[in-house]
Write a protein that holds these residues in place. Sequence first.
Motif, PDB file in Angstrom:
ATOM      1  N   ASN A 190      24.904  -5.464  58.373  1.00 39.31           N
ATOM      2  CA  ASN A 190      25.929  -4.452  58.050  1.00 39.31           C
ATOM      3  C   ASN A 190      25.998  -4.058  56.583  1.00 39.31           C
ATOM      4  O   ASN A 190      26.826  -3.264  56.187  1.00 39.31           O
ATOM      5  CB  ASN A 190      27.318  -4.921  58.508  1.00 39.31           C
ATOM      6  N   VAL A 191      25.133  -4.643  55.764  1.00 43.03           N
ATOM      7  CA  VAL A 191      25.094  -4.257  54.352  1.00 43.03           C
ATOM      8  C   VAL A 191      23.877  -3.362  54.168  1.00 43.03           C
ATOM      9  O   VAL A 191      22.753  -3.852  54.163  1.00 43.03           O
ATOM     10  CB  VAL A 191      24.965  -5.498  53.430  1.00 43.03           C
ATOM     11  N   PRO A 192      24.083  -2.055  54.036  1.00 43.02           N
ATOM     12  CA  PRO A 192      22.920  -1.179  53.914  1.00 43.02           C
ATOM     13  C   PRO A 192      22.171  -1.474  52.617  1.00 43.02           C
ATOM     14  O   PRO A 192      22.777  -1.482  51.540  1.00 43.02           O
ATOM     15  CB  PRO A 192      23.526   0.232  53.884  1.00 43.02           C
ATOM     16  N   SER A 193      20.907  -1.784  52.721  1.00 44.83           N
ATOM     17  CA  SER A 193      20.086  -2.080  51.543  1.00 44.83           C
ATOM     18  C   SER A 193      18.638  -1.790  51.874  1.00 44.83           C
ATOM     19  O   SER A 193      18.183  -2.096  52.969  1.00 44.83           O
ATOM     20  CB  SER A 193      20.234  -3.560  51.172  1.00 44.83           C
ATOM     21  N   PRO A 194      17.897  -1.168  50.952  1.00 41.25           N
ATOM     22  CA  PRO A 194      16.478  -0.928  51.222  1.00 41.25           C
ATOM     23  C   PRO A 194      15.643  -2.191  51.030  1.00 41.25           C
ATOM     24  O   PRO A 194      14.510  -2.251  51.465  1.00 41.25           O
ATOM     25  CB  PRO A 194      16.102   0.141  50.204  1.00 41.25           C
ATOM     26  N   LEU A 195      16.227  -3.204  50.358  1.00 39.37           N
ATOM     27  CA  LEU A 195      15.456  -4.390  50.008  1.00 39.37           C
ATOM     28  C   LEU A 195      15.862  -5.630  50.799  1.00 39.37           C
ATOM     29  O   LEU A 195      17.047  -5.818  51.105  1.00 39.37           O
ATOM     30  CB  LEU A 195      15.611  -4.698  48.519  1.00 39.37           C
ATOM     31  N   CYS A 196      14.898  -6.507  51.102  1.00 35.87           N
ATOM     32  CA  CYS A 196      15.180  -7.762  51.796  1.00 35.87           C
ATOM     33  C   CYS A 196      15.741  -8.769  50.796  1.00 35.87           C
ATOM     34  O   CYS A 196      15.734  -8.544  49.584  1.00 35.87           O
ATOM     35  CB  CYS A 196      13.916  -8.313  52.442  1.00 35.87           C
ATOM     36  N   SER A 197      16.221  -9.896  51.311  1.00 35.43           N
ATOM     37  CA  SER A 197      16.877 -10.901  50.458  1.00 35.43           C
ATOM     38  C   SER A 197      15.936 -11.456  49.385  1.00 35.43           C
ATOM     39  O   SER A 197      16.358 -11.740  48.264  1.00 35.43           O
ATOM     40  CB  SER A 197      17.412 -12.040  51.324  1.00 35.43           C
ATOM     41  N   ILE A 198      14.657 -11.601  49.720  1.00 33.88           N
ATOM     42  CA  ILE A 198      13.707 -12.142  48.736  1.00 33.88           C
ATOM     43  C   ILE A 198      13.487 -11.136  47.607  1.00 33.88           C
ATOM     44  O   ILE A 198      13.558 -11.480  46.427  1.00 33.88           O
ATOM     45  CB  ILE A 198      12.360 -12.523  49.400  1.00 33.88           C
ATOM     46  N   CYS A 199      13.226  -9.873  47.962  1.00 33.94           N
ATOM     47  CA  CYS A 199      12.950  -8.849  46.946  1.00 33.94           C
ATOM     48  C   CYS A 199      14.190  -8.581  46.080  1.00 33.94           C
ATOM     49  O   CYS A 199      14.067  -8.210  44.910  1.00 33.94           O
ATOM     50  CB  CYS A 199      12.464  -7.556  47.598  1.00 33.94           C
ATOM     51  N   LYS A 200      15.383  -8.751  46.672  1.00 35.48           N
ATOM     52  CA  LYS A 200      16.632  -8.512  45.950  1.00 35.48           C
ATOM     53  C   LYS A 200      16.979  -9.656  45.012  1.00 35.48           C
ATOM     54  O   LYS A 200      17.685  -9.466  44.021  1.00 35.48           O
ATOM     55  CB  LYS A 200      17.756  -8.369  46.993  1.00 35.48           C
ATOM     56  N   SER A 201      16.516 -10.854  45.349  1.00 35.67           N
ATOM     57  CA  SER A 201      16.950 -12.064  44.648  1.00 35.67           C
ATOM     58  C   SER A 201      16.523 -12.080  43.177  1.00 35.67           C
ATOM     59  O   SER A 201      15.412 -11.693  42.824  1.00 35.67           O
ATOM     60  CB  SER A 201      16.377 -13.297  45.347  1.00 35.67           C
ATOM     61  N   SER A 202      17.426 -12.553  42.321  1.00 37.33           N
ATOM     62  CA  SER A 202      17.088 -12.657  40.894  1.00 37.33           C
ATOM     63  C   SER A 202      16.479 -14.016  40.581  1.00 37.33           C
ATOM     64  O   SER A 202      16.054 -14.285  39.464  1.00 37.33           O
ATOM     65  CB  SER A 202      18.351 -12.434  40.053  1.00 37.33           C
ATOM     66  N   ASN A 203      16.459 -14.905  41.608  1.00 38.46           N
ATOM     67  CA  ASN A 203      15.901 -16.247  41.388  1.00 38.46           C
ATOM     68  C   ASN A 203      14.403 -16.339  41.643  1.00 38.46           C
ATOM     69  O   ASN A 203      13.802 -17.367  41.388  1.00 38.46           O
ATOM     70  CB  ASN A 203      16.608 -17.265  42.303  1.00 38.46           C
ATOM     71  N   ARG A 204      13.827 -15.268  42.214  1.00 35.05           N
ATOM     72  CA  ARG A 204      12.400 -15.341  42.525  1.00 35.05           C
ATOM     73  C   ARG A 204      11.590 -14.944  41.304  1.00 35.05           C
ATOM     74  O   ARG A 204      11.921 -14.024  40.558  1.00 35.05           O
ATOM     75  CB  ARG A 204      12.055 -14.398  43.693  1.00 35.05           C
ATOM     76  N   ASP A 205      10.505 -15.637  41.114  1.00 40.20           N
ATOM     77  CA  ASP A 205       9.588 -15.410  40.006  1.00 40.20           C
ATOM     78  C   ASP A 205       8.882 -14.067  40.201  1.00 40.20           C
ATOM     79  O   ASP A 205       8.219 -13.844  41.214  1.00 40.20           O
ATOM     80  CB  ASP A 205       8.602 -16.589  39.997  1.00 40.20           C
ATOM     81  N   LYS A 206       9.015 -13.148  39.250  1.00 37.65           N
ATOM     82  CA  LYS A 206       8.439 -11.801  39.386  1.00 37.65           C
ATOM     83  C   LYS A 206       6.994 -11.713  38.888  1.00 37.65           C
ATOM     84  O   LYS A 206       6.390 -10.647  38.895  1.00 37.65           O
ATOM     85  CB  LYS A 206       9.292 -10.766  38.627  1.00 37.65           C
TER      86      LYS A 206
ATOM     87  N   ASN B 139      19.486  -3.627  63.886  1.00 36.91           N
ATOM     88  CA  ASN B 139      19.945  -4.456  62.777  1.00 36.91           C
ATOM     89  C   ASN B 139      18.809  -4.905  61.874  1.00 36.91           C
ATOM     90  O   ASN B 139      19.012  -5.672  60.948  1.00 36.91           O
ATOM     91  CB  ASN B 139      20.690  -5.683  63.313  1.00 36.91           C
ATOM     92  N   ILE B 140      17.622  -4.429  62.217  1.00 38.21           N
ATOM     93  CA  ILE B 140      16.451  -4.866  61.466  1.00 38.21           C
ATOM     94  C   ILE B 140      15.923  -3.692  60.643  1.00 38.21           C
ATOM     95  O   ILE B 140      15.786  -2.582  61.161  1.00 38.21           O
ATOM     96  CB  ILE B 140      15.344  -5.339  62.432  1.00 38.21           C
TER      97      ILE B 140
END
Lengths: 205, 205, 205, 205
Positions: A65-81, A50-51
């Motif tokens: 169970n949600v296939p994604s190459p990115l973690c929640s932080i990298c996916k988030s639109s709220n994080r300062d890029k 699961n990791i």
Amino acid sequence: MNPVDTLAELFKEFPGIGPRQAKRFVYYLMTRSTAHLEELAARITELKKNISTCTECYRFFTKNNVPSPLCSICKSSNRDKETLMVVSRDVDLDTIEKSHSFNGTYFVLGGTVPILEKNPETKIRLRELTNTITAKAKHGLKEVILAMNATSDGDNTVHFLEQQLAPLAEKHSLRISTLGRGISTGTELEYSDSETIKNALKNRG
Amino acid sequence: MNPVDTLAELFKEFPGIGPRQAKRFVYYLMTRSTAHLEELAARITELKKNISTCTECYRFFTKNNVPSPLCSICKSSNRDKETLMVVSRDVDLDTIEKSHSFNGTYFVLGGTVPILEKNPETKIRLRELTNTITAKAKHGLKEVILAMNATSDGDNTVHFLEQQLAPLAEKHSLRISTLGRGISTGTELEYSDSETIKNALKNRG
Amino acid sequence: MNPVDTLAELFKEFPGIGPRQAKRFVYYLMTRSTAHLEELAARITELKKNISTCTECYRFFTKNNVPSPLCSICKSSNRDKETLMVVSRDVDLDTIEKSHSFNGTYFVLGGTVPILEKNPETKIRLRELTNTITAKAKHGLKEVILAMNATSDGDNTVHFLEQQLAPLAEKHSLRISTLGRGISTGTELEYSDSETIKNALKNRG
Amino acid sequence: MNPVDTLAELFKEFPGIGPRQAKRFVYYLMTRSTAHLEELAARITELKKNISTCTECYRFFTKNNVPSPLCSICKSSNRDKETLMVVSRDVDLDTIEKSHSFNGTYFVLGGTVPILEKNPETKIRLRELTNTITAKAKHGLKEVILAMNATSDGDNTVHFLEQQLAPLAEKHSLRISTLGRGISTGTELEYSDSETIKNALKNRG
């Protein structure tokens, strides 16, 4: 070897565990129910199922169970890029997140570069880091914070990365910064070294 | 009480010394020559004869047969008169001097203000500090650095002084600053508290 | 050197005191009154004036204005003259007395014989011990208890004394004994070494 | 909860492991291969499959595909059947065996009786112990050694067992003994408590 010693050998490889405590772990497990042992074994087997490792920051994250190459932080639109913080290990990232003092994104090096290391590039994810920085530079990245331990290995890793990232930093006009040194919570002035005092004075506010 | 216990009682008042070690000191002294004991006694008796308290910074200093109200730092024309560093005790001043990172002048408070202290002004040289600041303000003083321990007592002392010195600071346009917090030499990120990480990020360089 | 450093140098020779704590002692003394310093100096100077070394057991004792070559234990008619306990230092004697478990007399060796020591007889009062034993043998002495630390130096001292005292023991039919080894209060079986367990089994009661 | 936290929760129940180290164990496991995790899980699941509890001494032992109700010590014809040593836990038995100082048989209580415990019989295998003693008394048992820690819980367990075993001891003329107390290897006389010194003197040899 008997089952007790065989298992104790495996526990001895756990970080910070000596032969005596490894054996105590086994004796502890023998007092637990078979159901509990099966539960523990199942969790260990499934750990990596699961990791995933994030393809951008290389931290471990739960797939849920949600296939994604990115973690929640990298996916988030709220994080300062605009800021990328480079850390050694996942635990460092956890500690920073818990402090709620950083809202940019991360990169997990996967290790440090010890002093006198002959092949530094085998110790950390250097190529992956330069790829990530190159990609992020096209999307607004302005600063790379090298957040290493204030130890000799940490300092050496900072030094190595500063050299390696210099061409990239110049090309994309990136600022390469490091964590501020100073007196940390709980320390007394009398026991502080000259380096710490020098920085505490420089960073006075 | 016999001579052993009488002397042990006096040693028990020494900082960090319990009854057992106090007694060990006495037994140690009994193994030394009478001449050595007389030498030690003489040095203790004469301790304050050659030591003065500086009338400007209140640190202890050696007179060296030259009568002077001021210590070597306060007397020196090479020290920067624009910054005054306020420390708790003489040992803190020694530590800062040894770091060779400060060239201003000092003020020794003689203590700290513990949290919930009813009479803070009895714990530190507050009136003497305001007098010294007032006098120095007429000769170019621009900044007062409150260099306290990063402990709760230290923080409380900073808080108390900031309140007490506010009118003086406004009147003479003085900056009141504190030591920079951050990761101190030798610490690992994983074990750093949120406050330290926040400051390490703020003071990054 | 200034008075602070001169005195700190003397405190540095105290058992268990490093340079930092030595200096803290001096700063502590500077905060005390001149009267207190003079009191301390007087107690140090007078220390040996009122203290004698017992000519029989060689412990330090207070004279109390009553000139006597013997300490209160050696003088006492209530102490059992059949057992002599040999200890390394005065503090060991104090610890035994406080346990109220021994009513014989003592002999203070004044040191131990380290392993590989070339000149053991210079480290302890060997001649004085044989003299004391010879004298006491004429007055009913039956047993000499070698009460040394359970350390390698202690064991070595026991070994050396057993050899040296063997002829005397045979001549006067004296039993030479040592302290019982076993599990000491507070220790757990799991952390006990084989030697201790062997003795705990041998001495089971 | 995610897989990391779920597994960390299980590791937190391991003896002596806090939340931080529990998490570090999980991160460590994530760096290992899937094969290694499966190996560890298999060893944990199989732990109790190959382990039996001896029906005589109640220690854990490896079956080695040879079905037997007795462990190797209880089965052995070389062990002295006259002395039975009662220990709290398997680790204590291991420590004694490693010291090569005992050749009798054992009984593992499975715990201790804490002071003020209301239901002592629920904390240890009391009925099993009396059964074992009764059975062994018919085959030459002469002494039961209560080998508990020299702690307050250990002392209390000894006290409780002495009371409970008194009728049995009288009936079968058994000696109930305890481990000898004294100075344990490495300790200095000066730091020994009165109880230890008293015992060291009583058990002198």
